[in-house]
Enzyme design. Structure first.
Site, PDB file in Angstrom:
ATOM      1  N   ALA A  79      -7.222  -6.891  43.011  1.00 18.54           N
ATOM      2  CA  ALA A  79      -6.899  -5.568  43.455  1.00 18.54           C
ATOM      3  C   ALA A  79      -5.775  -4.873  42.156  1.00 18.54           C
ATOM      4  CB  ALA A  79      -6.000  -5.500  44.729  1.00 18.54           C
TER       5      ALA A  79
ATOM      6  N   TYR B 180      -7.352  -2.547  36.607  1.00 21.55           N
ATOM      7  CA  TYR B 180      -7.367  -1.106  36.081  1.00 21.55           C
ATOM      8  C   TYR B 180      -8.604  -0.529  37.182  1.00 21.55           C
ATOM      9  CZ  TYR B 180      -9.464   2.199  32.688  1.00 21.55           C
ATOM     10  OH  TYR B 180     -10.045   3.481  31.874  1.00 21.55           O
ATOM     11  N   ILE B 181      -9.904  -1.177  37.286  1.00 22.35           N
ATOM     12  CA  ILE B 181     -11.005  -0.582  37.819  1.00 22.35           C
ATOM     13  C   ILE B 181     -10.752  -0.584  39.330  1.00 22.35           C
ATOM     14  CG2 ILE B 181     -13.756  -0.846  38.425  1.00 22.35           C
ATOM     15  CD1 ILE B 181     -13.715  -1.732  35.254  1.00 22.35           C
ATOM     16  N   ALA B 182     -10.227  -1.765  39.940  1.00 22.92           N
ATOM     17  CA  ALA B 182     -10.111  -1.960  41.176  1.00 22.92           C
ATOM     18  C   ALA B 182      -9.017  -0.826  41.768  1.00 22.92           C
ATOM     19  CB  ALA B 182      -9.398  -3.421  41.302  1.00 22.92           C
TER      20      ALA B 182
ATOM     21  N   ARG C 107      -3.464 -12.095  42.610  1.00 27.13           N
ATOM     22  CA  ARG C 107      -2.985 -13.522  42.303  1.00 27.13           C
ATOM     23  C   ARG C 107      -1.623 -13.750  42.776  1.00 27.13           C
ATOM     24  NH1 ARG C 107      -4.361 -15.748  36.362  1.00 27.13           N
ATOM     25  NH2 ARG C 107      -4.688 -13.596  35.723  1.00 27.13           N
TER      26      ARG C 107
ATOM     27  N   ALA D  37     -12.330  -9.117  40.417  1.00 24.67           N
ATOM     28  CA  ALA D  37     -11.568 -10.038  39.615  1.00 24.67           C
ATOM     29  C   ALA D  37     -12.444 -10.749  38.611  1.00 24.67           C
ATOM     30  CB  ALA D  37     -10.799 -10.941  40.444  1.00 24.67           C
ATOM     31  N   SER D  38     -11.958 -10.772  37.510  1.00 25.92           N
ATOM     32  CA  SER D  38     -12.336 -11.561  36.252  1.00 25.92           C
ATOM     33  C   SER D  38     -11.681 -11.191  35.050  1.00 25.92           C
ATOM     34  CB  SER D  38     -13.785 -10.955  35.984  1.00 25.92           C
ATOM     35  OG  SER D  38     -14.520 -12.195  35.243  1.00 25.92           O
TER      36      SER D  38
ATOM     37  N   LYS E 208     -19.698 -12.942  31.504  1.00 23.52           N
ATOM     38  CA  LYS E 208     -20.206 -12.087  32.573  1.00 23.52           C
ATOM     39  C   LYS E 208     -21.488 -12.253  32.916  1.00 23.52           C
ATOM     40  CE  LYS E 208     -18.154  -9.029  34.043  1.00 23.52           C
ATOM     41  NZ  LYS E 208     -17.052  -9.338  35.099  1.00 23.52           N
TER      42      LYS E 208
ATOM     43  N   ALA F  29     -20.377   0.259  31.069  1.00 22.51           N
ATOM     44  CA  ALA F  29     -20.079   0.262  29.858  1.00 22.51           C
ATOM     45  C   ALA F  29     -18.573   0.176  29.606  1.00 22.51           C
ATOM     46  CB  ALA F  29     -20.393   1.429  28.946  1.00 22.51           C
TER      47      ALA F  29
HETATM   48  P1  NAP Z   1      -7.979  -5.920  34.504  1.00 23.23           P
HETATM   49  O1  NAP Z   1      -7.384  -4.565  34.879  1.00 23.23           O
HETATM   50  O2  NAP Z   1      -7.636  -6.863  33.467  1.00 23.23           O
HETATM   51  O3  NAP Z   1      -8.343  -6.462  36.060  1.00 23.23           O
HETATM   52  C1  NAP Z   1      -8.698  -8.024  35.923  1.00 23.23           C
HETATM   53  C2  NAP Z   1      -8.447  -8.400  37.375  1.00 23.23           C
HETATM   54  O4  NAP Z   1      -8.757  -9.921  37.441  1.00 23.23           O
HETATM   55  C3  NAP Z   1      -6.946  -8.523  37.568  1.00 23.23           C
HETATM   56  O5  NAP Z   1      -6.821  -7.944  38.937  1.00 23.23           O
HETATM   57  C4  NAP Z   1      -6.528  -9.902  37.541  1.00 23.23           C
HETATM   58  O6  NAP Z   1      -5.578 -10.352  38.343  1.00 23.23           O
HETATM   59  C5  NAP Z   1      -7.794 -10.416  37.929  1.00 23.23           C
HETATM   60  N1  NAP Z   1      -7.986 -12.024  37.684  1.00 23.23           N
HETATM   61  C6  NAP Z   1      -8.090 -12.268  36.469  1.00 23.23           C
HETATM   62  N2  NAP Z   1      -8.001 -13.952  36.273  1.00 23.23           N
HETATM   63  C7  NAP Z   1      -7.835 -14.161  37.632  1.00 23.23           C
HETATM   64  C8  NAP Z   1      -7.610 -15.358  38.413  1.00 23.23           C
HETATM   65  N3  NAP Z   1      -7.803 -16.451  37.843  1.00 23.23           N
HETATM   66  N4  NAP Z   1      -7.461 -15.279  39.686  1.00 23.23           N
HETATM   67  C9  NAP Z   1      -7.652 -13.951  40.381  1.00 23.23           C
HETATM   68  N5  NAP Z   1      -7.477 -12.843  39.794  1.00 23.23           N
HETATM   69  C10 NAP Z   1      -7.799 -12.823  38.421  1.00 23.23           C
HETATM   70  O7  NAP Z   1      -9.255  -5.463  34.016  1.00 23.23           O
HETATM   71  P2  NAP Z   1     -10.478  -4.207  34.397  1.00 23.23           P
HETATM   72  O8  NAP Z   1     -11.053  -3.522  33.025  1.00 23.23           O
HETATM   73  O9  NAP Z   1     -10.262  -3.769  35.707  1.00 23.23           O
HETATM   74  O10 NAP Z   1     -11.912  -5.328  34.794  1.00 23.23           O
HETATM   75  C11 NAP Z   1     -12.246  -5.563  35.927  1.00 23.23           C
HETATM   76  C12 NAP Z   1     -13.639  -6.008  35.950  1.00 23.23           C
HETATM   77  O11 NAP Z   1     -14.572  -5.075  35.585  1.00 23.23           O
HETATM   78  C13 NAP Z   1     -13.958  -7.471  35.476  1.00 23.23           C
HETATM   79  O12 NAP Z   1     -14.891  -8.260  35.980  1.00 23.23           O
HETATM   80  C14 NAP Z   1     -14.333  -6.811  34.067  1.00 23.23           C
HETATM   81  O13 NAP Z   1     -15.308  -7.994  33.440  1.00 23.23           O
HETATM   82  C15 NAP Z   1     -15.241  -5.621  34.527  1.00 23.23           C
HETATM   83  N6  NAP Z   1     -15.711  -4.733  33.381  1.00 23.23           N
HETATM   84  C16 NAP Z   1     -14.557  -4.176  32.819  1.00 23.23           C
HETATM   85  C17 NAP Z   1     -14.839  -2.963  31.876  1.00 23.23           C
HETATM   86  C18 NAP Z   1     -13.913  -2.264  31.080  1.00 23.23           C
HETATM   87  O14 NAP Z   1     -14.165  -1.804  30.114  1.00 23.23           O
HETATM   88  N7  NAP Z   1     -12.822  -2.448  31.560  1.00 23.23           N
HETATM   89  C19 NAP Z   1     -16.229  -2.876  31.571  1.00 23.23           C
HETATM   90  C20 NAP Z   1     -17.116  -3.833  31.986  1.00 23.23           C
HETATM   91  C21 NAP Z   1     -17.077  -4.418  32.771  1.00 23.23           C
HETATM   92  P3  NAP Z   1      -3.985 -10.409  37.636  1.00 23.23           P
HETATM   93  O15 NAP Z   1      -3.315  -9.004  37.769  1.00 23.23           O
HETATM   94  O16 NAP Z   1      -3.354 -11.309  38.566  1.00 23.23           O
HETATM   95  O17 NAP Z   1      -4.097 -11.051  36.382  1.00 23.23           O
END
Ligand code: NAP
Length: 351
Positions: free
Chosen positions: A12, A15-17, A36, A85-86, A168, A193
């Site tokens: 949660a 960025y996207i969440a 986390r 989350a990832s 992924k 994307a």
């Molecule tokens: P983000 O802001 O870094 O969010 C990642 C989230 O994953 C954070 O809430 C983080 O929690 C959590 N996380 C990471 N490792 C974890 C663990 N071991 N246990 C529990 N939580 C964990 O990145 P985002 O861009 O929003 O990405 C969200 C999703 O979208 C990911 O699956 C990513 O692969 C996918 N995605 C992103 C993009 C993009 O361009 N941004 C494009 C395609 C797909 P913490 O705050 O505790 O670190």
């Protein structure tokens, strides 16, 4: 969708969440949000604030992807699980397997094991990526219409070559494998994307932020590689997740992309809007330069060979037709995102 039932959103703080939760709260849903470390109040304050202004409610639960059973409590009573989350890290990692691949793949299995134990769950929405549809840009040459679509899979990434894309595709494959082994819940995958557009929190290290920081910190001043990205606005990505969660006809995978920009085009858009106060790139360097000096800049020989010089395009028609997504202008998304990073002090003026 029964609005009295909570919806679980993993990761949660992300960025996207943040935008997914904003949409859910404003539609009156109760959100079960896993984080986390709930003691880090600065990472979740924006979500409390959003909930206060909305007709919905939010409840926080502590869950680490690698802790088995960690999602059981938060999932109780949910019909929908949105698993975002990832780790999305571009350069900020030490060990690709431990830092990226294991949380992505073991984490997805862990969340879906909880889903299998939770009778109320009917649908799982997984945040996958376009990185799950191709491994290297050169693969565009094998497509019939010069674009990647939902029929394509990344079969070429591995732990050492393109570890994030590998994380992924391996996580998405695991999810489809587990979905096919039962018939109580169905899986819908959202494959965005590169996501741009303002963040609701300054406290994310999403790879999206890393990309813009590289434009601001001088890394690209001498010139960018000849590379292209599919780009999409974060609010369109959030809407796609909401539709995937509540639209009973949503099915399969959805590429979510508003268009393609080269790194040079991104640099030009930033320069036009933020002037010369930042070391934005003016040139695109030739592939031959990266063949010579790429390793010094952290690009492996094979990465340069397979990814530079190939414009890539994505077919997002399925998301438009079935989820009703009307894509925003991606140039505005880049500008609005950079402005937010500037306002929040995440990037600073250079001169
Ligand atoms: P983000 O802001 O870094 O969010 C990642 C989230 O994953 C954070 O809430 C983080 O929690 C959590 N996380 C990471 N490792 C974890 C663990 N071991 N246990 C529990 N939580 C964990 O990145 P985002 O861009 O929003 O990405 C969200 C999703 O979208 C990911 O699956 C990513 O692969 C996918 N995605 C992103 C993009 C993009 O361009 N941004 C494009 C395609 C797909 P913490 O705050 O505790 O670190």
């Amino acid at each position: 969708m029964d609005k009295s039932k909570p919806i679980l959103v993993t990761g949660a703080t992300g960025y996207i969440a943040g935008w997914i939760i904003e949409r859910l709260l404003n539609q009156g849903y109760t959100v079960h949000a896993t984080v986390r470390d709930p003691s880090k109040k600065n990472k979740i304050q924006h979500l409390y604030d959003l909930a206060e202004k909305s007709s919905g409610q939010i409840h926080f639960f502590k869950a680490d992807l690698l802790q088995l059973g960690a999602f059981d409590e938060s999932m109780k009573g949910c019909e929908v699980v949105i698993h975002t989350a990832s780790p999305f890290v571009v350069t900020n990692y030490k060990d690709a397997v431990k830092d990226i691949i294991e949380p992505a793949v073991i984490g997805t299995e862990n969340v879906l094991d909880s889903v299998n134990r939770t009778e109320s769950v009917k649908r799982v929405v997984l945040t996958s990526s376009i990185a799950s549809t191709y491994g290297d840009a050169v693969e565009i040459l094998n497509t019939s219409n010069n674009e990647f679509d939902e029929s394509h899979w990344n079969n070429t990434s591995n732990e050492t070559h393109q570890p994030y894309p590998y994380s992924k595709v391996a996580a998405e494959r695991k999810a489809w494998e587990m979905a096919e082994q039962q018939n109580r819940w169905d899986l819908v995958c959202i494959n965005p994307a590169l996501v741009m557009g303002p963040s609701l929190t300054a406290n994310t290290q999403s790879g999206s932020v890393e990309v813009l920081q590289q434009f601001a910190n001088g890394m690209t001043l001498l010139g960018v590689p000849p590379m292209w990205n599919g780009i999409v606005d974060v609010r369109d990505v959030a809407d796609a997740h909401i539709q995937a969660a509540i639209n009973t006809n949503a099915k399969g995978r959805y590429i979510i992309s508003g268009g393609t920009l080269s790194l040079l085009e991104m640099g030009k858009i930033l320069r036009q809007n933020f002037g010369n106060k930042f070391p934005f790139p003016r040139n695109q360097l030739p592939k031959s330069a990266f063949k010579l000096f790429g390793p010094l800049a952290g690009f492996s020989k094979s990465f340069v060979e397979l990814n530079m010089g190939y414009p890539i395009y994505f077919n997002a028609q399925k998301s438009q037709q079935e989820l009703g997504i009307q894509y925003r202008n991606i140039e505005s998304s880049v500008v609005e995102h950079f402005q937010q990073l500037l306002d929040d002090g995440v990037v600073r003026k250079y001169i």
